[in-house]
Design an enzyme around this catalytic site. Structure first.
Site, mmCIF file in Angstrom:
data_model
loop_
_atom_site.group_PDB
_atom_site.id
_atom_site.type_symbol
_atom_site.label_atom_id
_atom_site.label_comp_id
_atom_site.label_asym_id
_atom_site.label_seq_id
_atom_site.Cartn_x
_atom_site.Cartn_y
_atom_site.Cartn_z
ATOM 1 N N LYS A 95 -0.305 8.848 -4.120
ATOM 2 C CA LYS A 95 0.370 10.129 -3.877
ATOM 3 C C LYS A 95 -0.471 11.072 -3.031
ATOM 4 O O LYS A 95 -0.685 12.231 -3.377
ATOM 5 C CB LYS A 95 0.791 10.765 -5.205
ATOM 6 N N ARG A 96 -0.909 10.559 -1.890
ATOM 7 C CA ARG A 96 -1.758 11.331 -0.995
ATOM 8 C C ARG A 96 -0.992 12.449 -0.323
ATOM 9 O O ARG A 96 0.193 12.286 0.010
ATOM 10 C CB ARG A 96 -2.354 10.430 0.090
#
Lengths: 270, 270
Positions: A95-96
Site C-alpha cells: 500500500k505504497r
C-alpha cells in the site's frame, strides 16, 4: 509474461479466484516450527506447496515480515514461488503512496529487490505517486479504492460532484491510470453493493477483494456483484481463514482443505 | 519523554524548525564512501554529527533503505541518533495505511523494531488504520493531509459538504484522532494558502512541511502561513537540498552550511 497475462491464465488453469494472503504472525505459527530461524519461510512453503494448484495468486502482507525483521524470509518466499510455481503471480501488499522520487525507490524495492508480479498502492497522493509503478507495464498496480475496514467510510464515502471518493478513484483508474493496461483495484468484500457500482465503472479491470472470512464478507454477494462477464475479474483474498485453518503440524493440509472449500464455494456462484 | 515534549524542547533548544530528511540514494553518495558495506550509515552519521544542533528532527525516508536492502542501516541510523543525540526526535517516513490488524504490525515495526519517535501515516482508510499508532501516546503520528506533489489535487482538492478532502482530514485529526494529543499533519510547502486554512482548523497541531528546496516551496510563505502563535508548530523538511549540498568528501560540512542557512532563513520570518 505480464502480471495480467499470468492472472488470465491461472484463473483458467486452476479454475480459481482465490488469493491466499501470506500474513504469518510469528507468534501464531504451529509449535512444530517454533525456534526455527526460517520458521516464517517454512510455514509459507508448507502452505504454498499445499495450495498452488487451487489459487489464482499469493499475497504476502509486508507488515508481518517488517514487524519481525523477516525481510529476508519475505524474499525467500517470493523467490520460492517464482522458482517452483512460476505460473502463480505474487502480489506484494505494501500500500505504497509517496511523491514520485520516493515512489521510484519503492518500485525498485517491489519489482527488483522482491521481484513481485504486482503491488498494492494508495491513491491519496494521485498520479505522480502511481506513475513510477504503472510505468512497469509487465507488473500489476493494484490501487486502493473501497477498503474492507469499518472506518473506510470516513473519507471514501464523502460525495463530491455527485460521486463518492471511491468512485472518483475508480474513474481515475479507468481513464488516467490504466495507460499500460496494468491497473487493478482493491475493493472490500464487506461492501458488495459498492462492488457492483465499481464493476459498472470498470467492466474488465481485475479487483482484489479482501474481507471474506475473518472480516465477514459474503462470498455469494462478492461473486454476484464483482465478477466480470467472463466470470473472472476477481482475486478474492483469504488470509487468516486459510493459513490458520489448522494450528497443528498439519497446518498445510488444513490450508489446502480451507482453500479448496473457498474455491468451490466461490465457483458455485460463478 | 513523549515525541511532542521532545519536539517542544528542541524547537527552543536549537532555535530551529528544520527537519533534515535522511534519504540517502546509494548511487548518489560521495565517492569516498563507495564500496563501504555501511556507506549509507556512514553518510547519515556524517550529516547527523554535523547538524544535530541545528535541527528540530530527523526524518529517514524508509523507501531509500528498502530499495537497497539496507534495513539494518536504517536501524543503525535511528539507534545512533537515539544514543548520541537523544534530544532530537526521529520521524520514520513510511506513510502506512492498512486495516487494524496489519497496522498493529506496522506499529510494532516503527516503534519496536526501529524505535522511532514518530511515523507518517496515510488517512485514506480512516480511524481503524490510525488507532494502533495513536494508541502509543508517547509516539507521534503524522497524518498526510495536503501533500506537496503536483497531482495531490486529484483527490485532496475534491469538495464535499463545502470542504475539501484535505480539510476533512484536518477536522478528523482535530476532533477524532488527537485523543492522545499525539497527532500531527503533513502539509506541503508548495501550497501555502492551504497551510493557512489548515492552521485555522488546527491552531496548535505540529505540521510536517515537505517541499521547500528541490520541490520549490517558498520558505517565507510557509512560515507566515503555517507557524503557530508561539512561532513554532512547524517541522520544515529539506532532504536533497541538505544531504547533497556538497557532493564531495566534505558532504557533512556542506550539509551543516545548508542546514544553518535554512534555519536562519526560516528564523528571519518567525
Amino acid at each position: 509474461m505480464t502480471f495480467m497475462q499470468k492472472l488470465d491464465r491461472i484463473w483458467q488453469k486452476n479454475n480459481s479466484l482465490v488469493c491466499v494472503g501470506l500474513d504469518p504472525d510469528l507468534h501464531k505459527l504451529p509449535a512444530c516450527l517454533t525456534g526455527k530461524p526460517d520458521a516464517i519461510f517454512q510455514f509459507n512453503k508448507g502452505i504454498i506447496d499445499a495450495t498452488h494448484d487451487l489459487v489464482c495468486c499469493y499475497k504476502p502482507q509486508a507488515a508481518y515480515y517488517a514487524a519481525f525483521s523477516a525481510d529476508d524470509q519475505l524474499k525467500m518466499t517470493i523467490d520460492y514461488i517464482r522458482a517452483t510455481y512460476p505460473e502463480v503471480p505474487v502480489i506484494l501488499d505494501v500500500k505504497r503512496g509517496d511523491i514520485g522520487s520516493t515512489a521510484e525507490m519503492y518500485a525498485r524495492e517491489a519489482f527488483e529487490r522482491y521481484n513481485a508480479d504486482a503491488l498494492t498502492v494508495n491513491p491519496y497522493m494521485g498520479t505522480d505517486n502511481l506513475k513510477p509503478f504503472l510505468d512497469h507495464a509487465d507488473r500489476g498496480v493494484i490501487i486502493l479504492c473501497r477498503t474492507s475496514n469499518p472506518s473506510s467510510c470516513e473519507l471514501q464515502e464523502l460525495v463530491s460532484n455527485g460521486k463518492t471518493i471511491y468512485e472518483h478513484v475508480a474513474v481515475l483508474a479507468r481513464d488516467k491510470w490504466n495507460y499500460n493496461r496494468n491497473a487493478a483495484l482493491v475493493i472490500g468484500a464487506t461492501f458488495p453493493e459498492e462492488l457492483s457500482k465499481i464493476r459498472a465503472i470498470c467492466p474488465d479491470m481485475p479487483f482484489l477483494v479482501p474481507g471474506v472470512g475473518a472480516q465477514g464478507g459474503d462470498v455469494r454477494k462478492v461473486v454476484e456483484c464483482g465478477s466480470t462477464k467472463a466470470g473472472t475479474g476477481l482475486m478474492i483474498n483469504s488470509s487468516r481463514g486459510i493459513i490458520y485453518a489448522d494450528k497443528t503440524e498439519k497446518f498445510a493440509e488444513g490450508a489446502r482443505k480451507a482453500t479448496l472449500e473457498l474455491r468451490d464455494l466461490i465457483n458455485q456462484f460463478r
